[in-house]
Scaffold this motif. Structure first.
Motif, PDB file in Angstrom:
ATOM      1  N   LYS A 171      -4.072  -4.820  -2.840  1.00  0.00           N
ATOM      2  CA  LYS A 171      -5.114  -3.959  -3.409  1.00  0.00           C
ATOM      3  C   LYS A 171      -5.861  -3.203  -2.328  1.00  0.00           C
ATOM      4  CE  LYS A 171      -8.958  -4.027  -6.657  1.00  0.00           C
ATOM      5  NZ  LYS A 171      -9.794  -4.874  -7.520  1.00  0.00           N
ATOM      6  N   ARG A 172      -6.153  -3.952  -1.208  1.00  0.00           N
ATOM      7  CA  ARG A 172      -6.857  -3.293  -0.091  1.00  0.00           C
ATOM      8  C   ARG A 172      -6.013  -2.155   0.468  1.00  0.00           C
ATOM      9  NH1 ARG A 172      -6.658  -3.346   5.145  1.00  0.00           N
ATOM     10  NH2 ARG A 172      -5.002  -4.916   5.190  1.00  0.00           N
ATOM     11  N   ARG A 173      -4.682  -2.453   0.615  1.00  0.00           N
ATOM     12  CA  ARG A 173      -3.806  -1.406   1.124  1.00  0.00           C
ATOM     13  C   ARG A 173      -3.741  -0.211   0.167  1.00  0.00           C
ATOM     14  NH1 ARG A 173       1.402  -4.912   3.416  1.00  0.00           N
ATOM     15  NH2 ARG A 173       0.275  -5.965   5.144  1.00  0.00           N
ATOM     16  N   GLN A 174      -3.744  -0.552  -1.144  1.00  0.00           N
ATOM     17  CA  GLN A 174      -3.743   0.536  -2.110  1.00  0.00           C
ATOM     18  C   GLN A 174      -4.994   1.405  -1.982  1.00  0.00           C
ATOM     19  OE1 GLN A 174      -3.321  -1.436  -5.842  1.00  0.00           O
ATOM     20  NE2 GLN A 174      -1.106  -1.756  -5.650  1.00  0.00           N
ATOM     21  N   VAL A 175      -6.150   0.701  -1.807  1.00  0.00           N
ATOM     22  CA  VAL A 175      -7.411   1.448  -1.646  1.00  0.00           C
ATOM     23  C   VAL A 175      -7.352   2.303  -0.398  1.00  0.00           C
ATOM     24  CG1 VAL A 175      -9.890   1.219  -1.239  1.00  0.00           C
ATOM     25  CG2 VAL A 175      -8.759  -0.226  -2.952  1.00  0.00           C
ATOM     26  N   GLU A 176      -6.838   1.678   0.720  1.00  0.00           N
ATOM     27  CA  GLU A 176      -6.737   2.433   1.968  1.00  0.00           C
ATOM     28  C   GLU A 176      -5.786   3.621   1.803  1.00  0.00           C
ATOM     29  OE1 GLU A 176      -5.536  -0.361   4.876  1.00  0.00           O
ATOM     30  OE2 GLU A 176      -7.536  -1.249   5.132  1.00  0.00           O
ATOM     31  N   GLU A 177      -4.683   3.379   1.067  1.00  0.00           N
ATOM     32  CA  GLU A 177      -3.725   4.455   0.854  1.00  0.00           C
ATOM     33  C   GLU A 177      -4.350   5.577   0.021  1.00  0.00           C
ATOM     34  OE1 GLU A 177      -0.155   6.547   1.050  1.00  0.00           O
ATOM     35  OE2 GLU A 177      -0.952   4.855   2.192  1.00  0.00           O
ATOM     36  N   GLN A 178      -5.132   5.168  -1.000  1.00  0.00           N
ATOM     37  CA  GLN A 178      -5.819   6.185  -1.799  1.00  0.00           C
ATOM     38  C   GLN A 178      -6.813   6.966  -0.963  1.00  0.00           C
ATOM     39  OE1 GLN A 178      -7.531   4.081  -5.086  1.00  0.00           O
ATOM     40  NE2 GLN A 178      -5.575   3.835  -6.182  1.00  0.00           N
ATOM     41  N   GLN A 179      -7.558   6.237  -0.100  1.00  0.00           N
ATOM     42  CA  GLN A 179      -8.506   6.924   0.781  1.00  0.00           C
ATOM     43  C   GLN A 179      -7.769   7.864   1.721  1.00  0.00           C
ATOM     44  OE1 GLN A 179     -10.726   3.818   2.682  1.00  0.00           O
ATOM     45  NE2 GLN A 179     -12.001   3.391   0.877  1.00  0.00           N
ATOM     46  N   ARG A 180      -6.628   7.365   2.289  1.00  0.00           N
ATOM     47  CA  ARG A 180      -5.871   8.211   3.206  1.00  0.00           C
ATOM     48  C   ARG A 180      -5.356   9.469   2.488  1.00  0.00           C
ATOM     49  NH1 ARG A 180      -0.819   9.240   4.724  1.00  0.00           N
ATOM     50  NH2 ARG A 180       0.041   7.918   3.066  1.00  0.00           N
ATOM     51  N   LEU A 181      -4.855   9.250   1.240  1.00  0.00           N
ATOM     52  CA  LEU A 181      -4.377  10.397   0.481  1.00  0.00           C
ATOM     53  C   LEU A 181      -5.508  11.372   0.160  1.00  0.00           C
ATOM     54  CD1 LEU A 181      -1.942   8.619  -2.011  1.00  0.00           C
ATOM     55  CD2 LEU A 181      -1.327  10.001  -0.015  1.00  0.00           C
ATOM     56  N   ALA A 182      -6.702  10.789  -0.164  1.00  0.00           N
ATOM     57  CA  ALA A 182      -7.850  11.659  -0.448  1.00  0.00           C
ATOM     58  C   ALA A 182      -8.240  12.456   0.792  1.00  0.00           C
ATOM     59  CB  ALA A 182      -9.029  10.828  -0.935  1.00  0.00           C
ATOM     60  N   GLU A 183      -8.228  11.765   1.966  1.00  0.00           N
ATOM     61  CA  GLU A 183      -8.556  12.479   3.197  1.00  0.00           C
ATOM     62  C   GLU A 183      -7.526  13.555   3.495  1.00  0.00           C
ATOM     63  OE1 GLU A 183      -8.810   9.449   6.117  1.00  0.00           O
ATOM     64  OE2 GLU A 183     -10.752   8.672   5.425  1.00  0.00           O
ATOM     65  N   LEU A 184      -6.233  13.211   3.271  1.00  0.00           N
ATOM     66  CA  LEU A 184      -5.208  14.224   3.494  1.00  0.00           C
ATOM     67  C   LEU A 184      -5.386  15.413   2.553  1.00  0.00           C
ATOM     68  CD1 LEU A 184      -2.050  11.938   3.926  1.00  0.00           C
ATOM     69  CD2 LEU A 184      -3.237  13.229   5.716  1.00  0.00           C
ATOM     70  N   GLU A 185      -5.724  15.098   1.275  1.00  0.00           N
ATOM     71  CA  GLU A 185      -5.951  16.175   0.319  1.00  0.00           C
ATOM     72  C   GLU A 185      -7.131  17.041   0.721  1.00  0.00           C
ATOM     73  OE1 GLU A 185      -5.513  18.633  -2.970  1.00  0.00           O
ATOM     74  OE2 GLU A 185      -4.152  17.169  -2.034  1.00  0.00           O
ATOM     75  N   GLN A 186      -8.202  16.356   1.199  1.00  0.00           N
ATOM     76  CA  GLN A 186      -9.378  17.109   1.657  1.00  0.00           C
ATOM     77  C   GLN A 186      -9.035  17.978   2.855  1.00  0.00           C
ATOM     78  OE1 GLN A 186     -12.697  14.624   2.560  1.00  0.00           O
ATOM     79  NE2 GLN A 186     -14.126  16.322   2.792  1.00  0.00           N
ATOM     80  N   GLN A 187      -8.253  17.384   3.811  1.00  0.00           N
ATOM     81  CA  GLN A 187      -7.840  18.176   4.973  1.00  0.00           C
ATOM     82  C   GLN A 187      -6.969  19.359   4.540  1.00  0.00           C
ATOM     83  OE1 GLN A 187      -5.914  15.479   7.663  1.00  0.00           O
ATOM     84  NE2 GLN A 187      -7.791  14.374   8.196  1.00  0.00           N
ATOM     85  N   ARG A 188      -6.079  19.089   3.543  1.00  0.00           N
ATOM     86  CA  ARG A 188      -5.237  20.183   3.067  1.00  0.00           C
ATOM     87  C   ARG A 188      -6.081  21.298   2.450  1.00  0.00           C
ATOM     88  NH1 ARG A 188      -3.244  22.028  -1.408  1.00  0.00           N
ATOM     89  NH2 ARG A 188      -4.291  20.430  -2.644  1.00  0.00           N
TER      90      ARG A 188
END
Length: 343
Positions: A89-106
């Motif tokens: 679950k933690r990894r999923q949260v981190e992955e979601q955060q990473r994806l959100a950051e990537l989306e924001q950077q995009r």
């Protein structure tokens, strides 16, 4: 979460299968460490009824220990599974955060690219506008040069025309001088005739003016006499109307003063111990419609209780009878004698 499963379907299937296997082991409770036992014969069982009680207790104890160990293993396995799920679950949260950051950077990069594209478009528009202005300036300069050359040619032609016209003008002036000399002679003759005609006309005009002036003076005096007579008549009529109006207004004022006095007397309550013969003069300020704005005693009767009762009677009689129209202006502030002895 769904995006992760879509990207790694094989890993998701393997994780589900591992969970099912662990859950099966926990439910069945297989003991892989326990060795299978050889069944004993019926004779040996009969002989061991008395001597194997200790072994039975040990076997029971060993089973209890096995059960306790299995329960502990299940607990440890459950905790490990919970930890694994928590880690997942933690990894999923981190992955979601990473994806959100990537989306924001995009989005930031897209916005920067859009701003750069917009700047390029604006610079291109400014360049095109500058080029257009340069071309328009060149066209204006060419037009101005063509106009200057045309004006220069026109000026040369005009100068040649002026030379020809000057020659014609000199010839015309010579002819005009001769004609002017003849005209002056004719003008002198005409002026002499005109002066004679004007003198005769002026003589007739003065005679006619004198006659008209005498007639106008006569009419003016007659008009003045008529106007004076009309003014005197109007003055007499105005005086008569003013006298009639004043008499009418006086009668109306007396009538309304009597009505006001009578209404106030009707509402008056005689104070105890007041003797007859007392009277006072009141000042009353009224509003249109007869509403009483203020009342005061301007000449006392000598008895304070009587004066106060008179003021109270005026306030109690509100509204008082008053006329309408221009005559009411005389009733905005009135003085009247309050004498309850008059009926």
């Amino acid at each position: 979460m769904l995006q992760i499963l879509k990207r790694n379907p094989l890993a998701a299937v393997i994780a589900v299968l591992l969970h099912l296997v662990i859950l099966l082991f926990l439910v069945v409770g297989v003991d892989w460490l326990e060795k299978p036992k050889q069944p004993s014969s019926s004779v040996e069982v009969v002989q061991a009824r008395i001597i194997d009680e200790t072994k039975v207790r040990e076997q029971v104890k060993r089973l209890e220990q096995d059960e306790a160990r299995q329960a502990e293993e299940k607990r440890v396995a459950r905790e490990k599974e919970e930890q694994r799920l928590a880690e997942l679950k933690r990894r999923q949260v981190e992955e979601q955060q990473r994806l959100a950051e990537l989306e924001q950077q995009r989005q930031v990069e897209n916005r920067k690219r859009e701003e750069a594209r917009q700047q390029r478009l604006e610079e291109e528009a400014r360049r095109q506008q500058a080029e257009q202005q340069r071309k328009e300036a060149e066209q204006k300069q060419q037009a101005a040069e063509a106009k200057r050359q045309a004006e220069q040619q026109a000026r040369k032609e005009a100068e040649a025309k002026l030379v020809a016209e000057e020659k014609k003008r000199q010839e015309a002036e010579a002819k005009k001088a001769a004609e002017e000399k003849q005209r002056q002679a004719e003008e002198a003759k005409r002026k002499a005739e005109e002066a004679k005609r004007k003198a005769e006309a002026e003589k007739k005009r003065k005679a006619e003016e004198a006659r008209l002036k005498a007639e106008a003076e006569k009419k003016r005096k007659a008009e003045e006499a008529r106007q004076q007579a009309e003014a005197a008549q109007k003055a007499r009529e105005a005086e008569l109307l003013a006298a009639m109006e004043a008499e009418h207004n006086a009668r109306e004022m007396d009538r309304y003063i009597i009505q006001i006095s009578q209404k106030v007397i009707r509402t008056w309550l005689r104070p105890a111990g007041i003797s007859d013969g007392l009277k006072c003069t009141l000042r009353v300020r009224l509003a249109p419609g007869g509403s009483v704005l203020a009342v005061s005693v301007i000449r006392s009767s000598g008895n304070g209780a009587f004066d106060r009762s008179a003021e109270a009677a005026v306030l109690k009689a509100d509204p008082l009878p008053v006329p309408t129209g221009t005559l009411f202006e005389r009733f905005r502030d009135i003085n009247f004698e309050f004498d309850p002895n008059k009926k």
